[in-house]
Design a protein around this motif. Structure first.
Motif, PDB file in Angstrom:
ATOM      1  N   LEU A 274     -14.738 -15.741  36.201  1.00  0.00           N
ATOM      2  CA  LEU A 274     -15.820 -16.699  36.428  1.00  0.00           C
ATOM      3  C   LEU A 274     -16.027 -17.591  35.204  1.00  0.00           C
ATOM      4  CD1 LEU A 274     -18.491 -14.559  38.320  1.00  0.00           C
ATOM      5  CD2 LEU A 274     -17.082 -16.400  39.244  1.00  0.00           C
ATOM      6  N   ARG A 275     -15.853 -17.022  34.000  1.00  0.00           N
ATOM      7  CA  ARG A 275     -15.963 -17.838  32.792  1.00  0.00           C
ATOM      8  C   ARG A 275     -14.873 -18.903  32.768  1.00  0.00           C
ATOM      9  NH1 ARG A 275     -13.580 -18.846  28.486  1.00  0.00           N
ATOM     10  NH2 ARG A 275     -11.925 -17.346  28.923  1.00  0.00           N
ATOM     11  N   LEU A 276     -13.656 -18.541  33.139  1.00  0.00           N
ATOM     12  CA  LEU A 276     -12.560 -19.503  33.191  1.00  0.00           C
ATOM     13  C   LEU A 276     -12.829 -20.570  34.245  1.00  0.00           C
ATOM     14  CD1 LEU A 276      -9.743 -20.319  32.231  1.00  0.00           C
ATOM     15  CD2 LEU A 276      -8.786 -18.699  33.891  1.00  0.00           C
ATOM     16  N   LEU A 277     -13.332 -20.160  35.395  1.00  0.00           N
ATOM     17  CA  LEU A 277     -13.698 -21.129  36.431  1.00  0.00           C
ATOM     18  C   LEU A 277     -14.760 -22.088  35.915  1.00  0.00           C
ATOM     19  CD1 LEU A 277     -13.689 -22.195  39.354  1.00  0.00           C
ATOM     20  CD2 LEU A 277     -15.348 -20.390  39.907  1.00  0.00           C
ATOM     21  N   ALA A 278     -15.734 -21.554  35.164  1.00  0.00           N
ATOM     22  CA  ALA A 278     -16.792 -22.392  34.605  1.00  0.00           C
ATOM     23  C   ALA A 278     -16.219 -23.451  33.674  1.00  0.00           C
ATOM     24  CB  ALA A 278     -17.810 -21.523  33.862  1.00  0.00           C
ATOM     25  N   GLU A 279     -15.279 -23.075  32.829  1.00  0.00           N
ATOM     26  CA  GLU A 279     -14.671 -24.034  31.902  1.00  0.00           C
ATOM     27  C   GLU A 279     -13.958 -25.148  32.648  1.00  0.00           C
ATOM     28  OE1 GLU A 279     -12.090 -21.948  29.288  1.00  0.00           O
ATOM     29  OE2 GLU A 279     -13.723 -21.020  28.125  1.00  0.00           O
ATOM     30  N   ARG A 280     -13.184 -24.777  33.652  1.00  0.00           N
ATOM     31  CA  ARG A 280     -12.442 -25.782  34.410  1.00  0.00           C
ATOM     32  C   ARG A 280     -13.376 -26.670  35.222  1.00  0.00           C
ATOM     33  NH1 ARG A 280      -6.913 -24.955  34.883  1.00  0.00           N
ATOM     34  NH2 ARG A 280      -6.223 -23.617  33.159  1.00  0.00           N
ATOM     35  N   THR A 281     -14.434 -26.085  35.758  1.00  0.00           N
ATOM     36  CA  THR A 281     -15.401 -26.876  36.518  1.00  0.00           C
ATOM     37  C   THR A 281     -16.080 -27.901  35.614  1.00  0.00           C
ATOM     38  OG1 THR A 281     -15.795 -24.992  37.995  1.00  0.00           O
ATOM     39  CG2 THR A 281     -17.425 -26.756  38.018  1.00  0.00           C
ATOM     40  N   ARG A 282     -16.406 -27.492  34.388  1.00  0.00           N
ATOM     41  CA  ARG A 282     -16.998 -28.422  33.426  1.00  0.00           C
ATOM     42  C   ARG A 282     -16.062 -29.593  33.136  1.00  0.00           C
ATOM     43  NH1 ARG A 282     -16.957 -25.401  29.267  1.00  0.00           N
ATOM     44  NH2 ARG A 282     -18.790 -24.204  29.910  1.00  0.00           N
ATOM     45  N   GLU A 283     -14.771 -29.293  33.011  1.00  0.00           N
ATOM     46  CA  GLU A 283     -13.789 -30.343  32.757  1.00  0.00           C
ATOM     47  C   GLU A 283     -13.697 -31.314  33.936  1.00  0.00           C
ATOM     48  OE1 GLU A 283     -10.150 -28.373  31.838  1.00  0.00           O
ATOM     49  OE2 GLU A 283     -10.951 -27.417  30.020  1.00  0.00           O
TER      50      GLU A 283
END
Length: 198
Positions: free
Chosen positions: A143-152
């Motif tokens: 979920l943290r990785l998904l959050a980073e990509r979503t922010r990008e």
């Protein structure tokens, strides 16, 4: 600061189980999800707000694009919230590159239509459908990785991004009330940010 003066008239939510939220009891039978709370707050400033939540539990980001995006564009929304990728993150391995590509294909057309778009960078596992025990390990990291990509994705498309992390008081979870408050704060911040003339 408040949402007074907000011009949004048509608010739509797209996504997976995170779009529906967990809900909390109002009286005995009417659940209030984070998105419902945001819509209620928006209606306090604009009572004629039209609101639609297309979120479906179990929808992958690809299914959100294929089954919800056209409906959102037909709704002529001027404010959209996109909560997708959580279904994929429940499983290991998690193809984050493919999920990010689908997020671009959702957020891009919404922004091109003229809508303001909100993306959510963290929503707690409890807002998602329960994962099987074999897939629970590493879920927060996915979920943290998904959050980073979503922010990008949000940054590239000029969307409004909301980072919601577990509470600093040791609270490991983020519920609908906290998520709604974070979204509203981001909308208020957007309304009160001075615009630079083109």
């Amino acid at each position: 600061m408040s949402l007074e003066g907000a011009a949004w008239r048509r608010f739509i939510v797209l996504g997976d189980a995170g779009a529906k939220g967990r809900g909390s009891a109002r009286g005995r039978s009417s659940p209030v999800s984070w998105a419902d709370r945001v819509a209620e707050t928006l209606r306090s400033a604009r009572p004629d707000l039209a609101y639609l939540n297309l979120g479906r539990r179990g929808h992958s980001a690809a299914q959100v694009r294929a089954k919800q995006l056209a409906k959102a564009l037909a709704f002529r929304c001027d404010l959209a919230a996109v909560v997708a990728g959580g279904h994929e993150a429940l499983r290991d391995p998690f193809d984050v590159d493919a999920t990010e590509a689908e997020l671009h294909r959702i957020v891009g057309p919404l922004r091109d239509s003229g809508a303001d778009v909100i993306t959510l960078g963290w929503y707690s596992p409890s807002l998602l459908a329960p994962a099987s025990r074999e897939h629970t390990s590493g879920l927060r990291e996915r979920l943290r990785l998904l959050a980073e990509r979503t922010r990008e994705v949000a940054l590239q498309h000029g969307a409004l991004h909301v980072d919601v992390a577990p509470g600093g008081n040791g609270q490991a979870d983020v519920g609908d009330r906290e998520l709604a408050a974070a979204v509203i704060r981001r909308l208020v911040s957007h309304l009160h940010t001075p615009r630079i003339p083109a």
